[in-house]
Design a protein around this motif. Structure first.
Motif, PDB file in Angstrom:
ATOM      1  N   LYS A  61      -0.776 -19.761  -1.388  1.00 51.52           N
ATOM      2  CA  LYS A  61      -1.284 -18.886  -2.996  1.00 51.52           C
ATOM      3  C   LYS A  61      -2.293 -18.143  -3.399  1.00 51.52           C
ATOM      4  CE  LYS A  61       1.676 -22.946  -4.583  1.00 51.52           C
ATOM      5  NZ  LYS A  61       2.781 -21.911  -5.189  1.00 51.52           N
ATOM      6  N   MET A  62      -3.490 -17.955  -2.112  1.00 48.43           N
ATOM      7  CA  MET A  62      -5.013 -17.291  -2.210  1.00 48.43           C
ATOM      8  C   MET A  62      -5.172 -16.522  -1.118  1.00 48.43           C
ATOM      9  SD  MET A  62      -6.743 -20.820  -1.831  1.00 48.43           S
ATOM     10  CE  MET A  62      -8.315 -20.319  -1.925  1.00 48.43           C
ATOM     11  N   LEU A  63      -4.400 -15.324  -1.283  1.00 41.73           N
ATOM     12  CA  LEU A  63      -4.341 -14.675   0.661  1.00 41.73           C
ATOM     13  C   LEU A  63      -4.351 -14.627   1.528  1.00 41.73           C
ATOM     14  CD1 LEU A  63      -6.403 -12.014  -1.670  1.00 41.73           C
ATOM     15  CD2 LEU A  63      -4.284 -12.130  -2.195  1.00 41.73           C
ATOM     16  N   GLY A  64      -4.719 -16.168   1.135  1.00 43.74           N
ATOM     17  CA  GLY A  64      -4.532 -16.628   2.884  1.00 43.74           C
ATOM     18  C   GLY A  64      -3.394 -16.629   3.562  1.00 43.74           C
TER      19      GLY A  64
ATOM     20  N   VAL B 160      -6.177 -34.470  -7.478  1.00 47.77           N
ATOM     21  CA  VAL B 160      -5.519 -32.812  -8.752  1.00 47.77           C
ATOM     22  C   VAL B 160      -5.073 -32.271  -7.579  1.00 47.77           C
ATOM     23  CG1 VAL B 160      -6.679 -31.447  -9.517  1.00 47.77           C
ATOM     24  CG2 VAL B 160      -7.833 -33.396  -9.881  1.00 47.77           C
ATOM     25  N   ASP B 161      -3.852 -30.806  -8.173  1.00 50.32           N
ATOM     26  CA  ASP B 161      -2.962 -30.309  -7.361  1.00 50.32           C
ATOM     27  C   ASP B 161      -3.563 -28.997  -8.399  1.00 50.32           C
ATOM     28  OD1 ASP B 161      -1.411 -28.527  -7.212  1.00 50.32           O
ATOM     29  OD2 ASP B 161       0.614 -29.182  -8.515  1.00 50.32           O
ATOM     30  N   GLY B 162      -4.674 -28.042  -7.331  1.00 50.54           N
ATOM     31  CA  GLY B 162      -4.837 -27.082  -7.349  1.00 50.54           C
ATOM     32  C   GLY B 162      -4.532 -25.725  -6.452  1.00 50.54           C
ATOM     33  N   ALA B 163      -3.050 -26.028  -6.714  1.00 49.26           N
ATOM     34  CA  ALA B 163      -2.478 -24.772  -6.153  1.00 49.26           C
ATOM     35  C   ALA B 163      -2.483 -23.752  -6.846  1.00 49.26           C
ATOM     36  CB  ALA B 163      -0.999 -25.443  -5.954  1.00 49.26           C
ATOM     37  N   GLN B 164      -3.034 -23.302  -8.038  1.00 48.13           N
ATOM     38  CA  GLN B 164      -2.784 -22.345  -9.279  1.00 48.13           C
ATOM     39  C   GLN B 164      -4.401 -22.528  -9.438  1.00 48.13           C
ATOM     40  OE1 GLN B 164      -0.140 -20.978  -9.385  1.00 48.13           O
ATOM     41  NE2 GLN B 164       1.578 -22.541  -8.199  1.00 48.13           N
ATOM     42  N   SER B 165      -5.601 -23.459  -9.678  1.00 44.05           N
ATOM     43  CA  SER B 165      -6.256 -22.895  -9.763  1.00 44.05           C
ATOM     44  C   SER B 165      -7.604 -22.740  -9.307  1.00 44.05           C
ATOM     45  CB  SER B 165      -7.138 -24.464 -10.459  1.00 44.05           C
ATOM     46  OG  SER B 165      -7.372 -25.628 -10.102  1.00 44.05           O
TER      47      SER B 165
ATOM     48  N   ALA C  45       0.864  -1.074   0.344  1.00 43.65           N
ATOM     49  CA  ALA C  45       0.252  -0.463  -0.358  1.00 43.65           C
ATOM     50  C   ALA C  45       0.906   1.074   0.286  1.00 43.65           C
ATOM     51  CB  ALA C  45      -0.783  -0.068   1.401  1.00 43.65           C
ATOM     52  N   GLY C  46       1.684   1.203   0.926  1.00 42.10           N
ATOM     53  CA  GLY C  46       2.735   2.551   0.735  1.00 42.10           C
ATOM     54  C   GLY C  46       3.877   2.062  -0.326  1.00 42.10           C
ATOM     55  N   ARG C  47       3.916   1.620  -0.635  1.00 47.42           N
ATOM     56  CA  ARG C  47       5.136   1.733  -1.857  1.00 47.42           C
ATOM     57  C   ARG C  47       4.939   1.010  -3.156  1.00 47.42           C
ATOM     58  NH1 ARG C  47       8.444  -3.113  -0.102  1.00 47.42           N
ATOM     59  NH2 ARG C  47      10.243  -2.681  -1.386  1.00 47.42           N
ATOM     60  N   PRO C  48       4.719   2.649  -4.692  1.00 48.25           N
ATOM     61  CA  PRO C  48       3.626   2.154  -5.065  1.00 48.25           C
ATOM     62  C   PRO C  48       5.202   2.484  -6.310  1.00 48.25           C
ATOM     63  CG  PRO C  48       4.298   4.843  -4.521  1.00 48.25           C
ATOM     64  CD  PRO C  48       4.299   3.902  -3.328  1.00 48.25           C
ATOM     65  N   ASP C  49       5.922   1.958  -6.126  1.00 46.87           N
ATOM     66  CA  ASP C  49       7.510   1.673  -7.500  1.00 46.87           C
ATOM     67  C   ASP C  49       6.531  -0.157  -7.247  1.00 46.87           C
ATOM     68  OD1 ASP C  49       8.027   1.681  -3.944  1.00 46.87           O
ATOM     69  OD2 ASP C  49      10.360   0.846  -4.740  1.00 46.87           O
ATOM     70  N   LEU C  50       6.643  -0.753  -6.270  1.00 45.65           N
ATOM     71  CA  LEU C  50       6.460  -1.803  -5.755  1.00 45.65           C
ATOM     72  C   LEU C  50       5.804  -2.920  -6.961  1.00 45.65           C
ATOM     73  CD1 LEU C  50       7.820  -4.675  -4.907  1.00 45.65           C
ATOM     74  CD2 LEU C  50       5.785  -4.416  -2.844  1.00 45.65           C
ATOM     75  N   VAL C  51       5.709  -3.572  -7.912  1.00 37.72           N
ATOM     76  CA  VAL C  51       5.421  -3.861  -8.719  1.00 37.72           C
ATOM     77  C   VAL C  51       5.295  -5.716  -8.097  1.00 37.72           C
ATOM     78  CG1 VAL C  51       4.584  -5.221 -10.890  1.00 37.72           C
ATOM     79  CG2 VAL C  51       5.513  -2.893 -10.259  1.00 37.72           C
ATOM     80  N   TYR C  52       4.303  -6.484  -7.506  1.00 36.39           N
ATOM     81  CA  TYR C  52       5.001  -8.011  -6.934  1.00 36.39           C
ATOM     82  C   TYR C  52       4.014  -9.139  -7.997  1.00 36.39           C
ATOM     83  CZ  TYR C  52       4.480 -12.101  -3.822  1.00 36.39           C
ATOM     84  OH  TYR C  52       4.888 -13.382  -3.448  1.00 36.39           O
ATOM     85  N   LEU C  53       5.305 -10.117  -8.744  1.00 36.81           N
ATOM     86  CA  LEU C  53       4.063 -10.455  -9.822  1.00 36.81           C
ATOM     87  C   LEU C  53       4.854 -12.461  -9.412  1.00 36.81           C
ATOM     88  CD1 LEU C  53       5.679  -8.712 -13.175  1.00 36.81           C
ATOM     89  CD2 LEU C  53       3.602  -8.989 -12.297  1.00 36.81           C
ATOM     90  N   ASP C  54       5.238 -12.312  -8.346  1.00 35.89           N
ATOM     91  CA  ASP C  54       5.638 -13.753  -7.542  1.00 35.89           C
ATOM     92  C   ASP C  54       3.878 -14.680  -6.942  1.00 35.89           C
ATOM     93  OD1 ASP C  54       6.662 -15.850  -7.310  1.00 35.89           O
ATOM     94  OD2 ASP C  54       8.216 -15.232  -6.086  1.00 35.89           O
ATOM     95  N   SER C  55       2.677 -13.762  -6.855  1.00 41.38           N
ATOM     96  CA  SER C  55       1.796 -14.929  -6.347  1.00 41.38           C
ATOM     97  C   SER C  55       1.478 -15.822  -6.958  1.00 41.38           C
ATOM     98  CB  SER C  55       0.428 -13.522  -6.670  1.00 41.38           C
ATOM     99  OG  SER C  55       0.478 -12.740  -6.343  1.00 41.38           O
ATOM    100  N   ALA C  56       2.032 -16.726  -7.794  1.00 44.19           N
ATOM    101  CA  ALA C  56       2.374 -17.948  -8.691  1.00 44.19           C
ATOM    102  C   ALA C  56       2.619 -18.598  -7.302  1.00 44.19           C
ATOM    103  CB  ALA C  56       2.634 -17.675  -9.789  1.00 44.19           C
ATOM    104  N   ALA C  57       3.562 -18.096  -6.589  1.00 44.79           N
ATOM    105  CA  ALA C  57       4.564 -18.619  -5.411  1.00 44.79           C
ATOM    106  C   ALA C  57       3.819 -18.500  -4.226  1.00 44.79           C
ATOM    107  CB  ALA C  57       5.987 -17.830  -5.396  1.00 44.79           C
ATOM    108  N   THR C  58       3.733 -17.607  -4.060  1.00 48.63           N
ATOM    109  CA  THR C  58       3.611 -16.848  -2.540  1.00 48.63           C
ATOM    110  C   THR C  58       2.404 -15.293  -3.030  1.00 48.63           C
ATOM    111  OG1 THR C  58       4.753 -17.846  -0.912  1.00 48.63           O
ATOM    112  CG2 THR C  58       3.810 -16.020  -0.935  1.00 48.63           C
ATOM    113  N   SER C  59       1.064 -15.046  -2.420  1.00 47.78           N
ATOM    114  CA  SER C  59       0.484 -14.188  -2.522  1.00 47.78           C
ATOM    115  C   SER C  59       0.951 -13.379  -1.306  1.00 47.78           C
ATOM    116  CB  SER C  59      -1.555 -14.224  -3.138  1.00 47.78           C
ATOM    117  OG  SER C  59      -1.811 -14.987  -1.597  1.00 47.78           O
ATOM    118  N   GLN C  60       0.155 -12.486  -1.671  1.00 47.47           N
ATOM    119  CA  GLN C  60       0.330 -11.230  -0.604  1.00 47.47           C
ATOM    120  C   GLN C  60      -1.093 -11.089   0.316  1.00 47.47           C
ATOM    121  OE1 GLN C  60       3.390  -9.263   0.376  1.00 47.47           O
ATOM    122  NE2 GLN C  60       3.770 -10.490  -1.074  1.00 47.47           N
ATOM    123  N   LYS C  61      -0.829 -10.778   1.148  1.00 51.51           N
ATOM    124  CA  LYS C  61      -1.863 -11.048   2.349  1.00 51.51           C
ATOM    125  C   LYS C  61      -3.377  -9.571   2.416  1.00 51.51           C
ATOM    126  CE  LYS C  61       0.006 -14.708   2.487  1.00 51.51           C
ATOM    127  NZ  LYS C  61      -0.309 -15.548   1.786  1.00 51.51           N
TER     128      LYS C  61
END
Length: 230
Positions: free
Chosen positions: A220-223, A193-198, A14-30
């Motif tokens: 991986k899903m905001l949790g 079924v591996d549903g980690a990404q789906s 929220a306080g870092r407008p320069d940050l673009v996080y593209l690694d949600s497939a590994a771990t999503s932000q909360k």
């Protein structure tokens, strides 16, 4: 969608407008409400679940079971089918060792795909080494999709398990799990079924998919980290 408003929900960015996080497939932000829910539990409900007759333990148990019911609704499963684990990797290992060691034998086959995550490959290879079962794989086309024509020769009565990733973490390919499951059931095979990404990205209906086992990771899903479901 107003992305600037969306960013406010996530304290880390929220306080870092320069940050673009593209690694949600590994771990999503909360999001803030997840962090606040964890904080609220430890401040108001923290007690042994299922192991106490006092009020606080009963309230913690009620919250725990409500989480189970929510996950069941999310997946169109029954609450008693929901097993809490730490992540998808633990869930896949649980199926391979708890079911595989007891039921697989020499001559049996486990069918996987060439796009599986390690968590969907390594446990089956290890269990196959212990039981004498054989691992076979559905190949890929040049477009990065499963070559379903190979099922005509791969799916025989020797196949006891078909373990397939719903959505590839590398390719982004969404596999036709329902079709694969239908054909697997015709030869009497279980479907894992591996549903980690789906689960974070698609509506998931485990009954419609024909999954006997479906695994996901909360982180991986905001949790929170360390919370998954089989």
């Amino acid at each position: 969608m107003d992305l600037s408003t969306l960013r406010v929900d996530f304290p880390l960015i929220a306080g870092r407008p320069d940050l673009v996080y593209l690694d949600s497939a590994a771990t999503s932000q909360k999001p803030r409400r997840v962090i606040e829910s964890l904080k609220r539990f430890y401040e108001t409900l923290n007690a042994n679940v299922h192991r106490g007759a006092y009020r606080l333990s009963a309230e913690a148990t009620e919250a725990y079971e409500e989480a189970r019911k929510r996950l069941a609704r999310f997946l169109n499963a029954n609450p008693q089918e929901i097993v809490f684990v730490r992540n998808t990797t633990e869930a896949m290992n649980l199926v391979a060792y708890a079911w595989g060691l007891r039921n697989l034998k020499e001559g049996d086959e486990v069918l996987v795909t060439e796009m599986e995550h390690h968590a969907g490959l390594v446990p089956w290879h290890l269990v196959a080494g212990l039981t004498g079962a054989r691992i076979r794989a559905i190949p890929l086309t040049e477009e990065g999709r499963l070559d379903l024509s190979a099922l005509d020769t791969l799916l025989t009565e020797r196949v006891k398990v078909v373990s397939v990733v719903h959505m590839s973490n590398v390719l982004g390919t969404i596999n036709p799990v329902a079709e694969i499951a239908r054909r697997a059931k015709e030869v009497g095979a279980l479907v894992v079924v591996d549903g980690a990404q789906s689960a974070p990205h698609l509506p998931v209906n485990v009954k419609a998919l024909g999954a006997d086992f479906f695994a996901l990771s909360g982180h991986k899903m905001l949790g929170p980290t360390g919370a998954g479901v089989l």
